[in-house]
Design an enzyme around this catalytic site. Sequence first.
Site, short mmCIF file in Angstrom:
data_model
loop_
_atom_site.label_atom_id
_atom_site.label_comp_id
_atom_site.label_asym_id
_atom_site.label_seq_id
_atom_site.Cartn_x
_atom_site.Cartn_y
_atom_site.Cartn_z
N ARG A 1 51.90 71.67 -6.30
CA ARG A 1 51.82 71.44 -5.02
C ARG A 1 51.56 72.71 -4.22
NH1 ARG A 1 50.83 67.29 -6.71
NH2 ARG A 1 51.56 65.37 -6.21
N HIS B 1 41.68 70.48 -5.39
CA HIS B 1 42.88 69.40 -6.03
C HIS B 1 42.08 68.45 -6.99
CE1 HIS B 1 47.12 67.39 -4.79
NE2 HIS B 1 46.72 67.25 -6.11
#
Length: 309
Positions: A224, A272
């Site tokens: 993250r 991502h």
Amino acid sequence: MPITIVTQGKDLSPWVKALKKNRPDVEIRIYPDDAQAEEVEFALAWNHPLGVFKAFPNLKCISSMGAGVDHILKDTELPKGVTVTKIVDTNLTQDMGEFILALALNHIRGLAAYKVQEQQQAWQPRPYKRIADVTVGVMGVGELGAHVASQLHKVGFNVCGWARTAKELEGVAVYVGEEELNSFLAASEILVCLLPLTKETANILNKGTLQQLPKGAFVINAARGEHVVDEDLVEMINNGHLAGASLDVFREEPLPQEHVFWKHPDINITPHMASKTDPETAVLQILDNYDRLQRGEPLQNIISLEKGY
């Protein structure tokens, strides 16, 4: 019992198609088009509007649509007693292993630097390292991290891991807890962050920890964006302590155009995409938990609300 999907900015058509294919008799609702909220006991969620679940008085289970659950747990208004589950998918795990291996090889062979030289039409051979001479440290050896560590070990890297509690992984030395964090970092020539995002792990890659890495170390973050203090990472690259970084996750996504990461020559960016949940396989375990809930049986892949994973 219906299944309500609660999300923002996600294409739900593959999910709805997969759910209906495997269970055509189950009613699928898309929030906010679920007028009878009291009927909802099972919800699928990804990046939901915070506070929305308090509108479902009989909600019993919130299933993440991926391996991560921080997007659910950051909601301070989750109904009391609700169970939160995650996706554990072999495809997801395999994809992450391949992605991290690709980035590690890209780094030790300098392929990103050669791409820049290609654009400059510069013929300049560079020194490189061999797999057997490099130690990769995997920060977080849960479901994904343990697989990544194992795959890296199988191809010949020296591998160590870091975890909150003791873990046994074949061929991988696992450091445990805060007292062994610095020793783990000092051994990690390539640092791979695959930690869950919790209060304890937020901002863990800061100037203090990055300084503990060997000079010339390389950072890979596929967990993250909130794990990394952006300005500290840039500073440690600019002052020569770190060789660079490959980043797949960011504090704000999409990454703002003005962000310093975009034009930094030693930072590689991917949007991502290290591993993506496949609805075709994920819905099988979602529906299994749906059935278990109806039968009053224990659910699979429950996460701890206290630990955050």
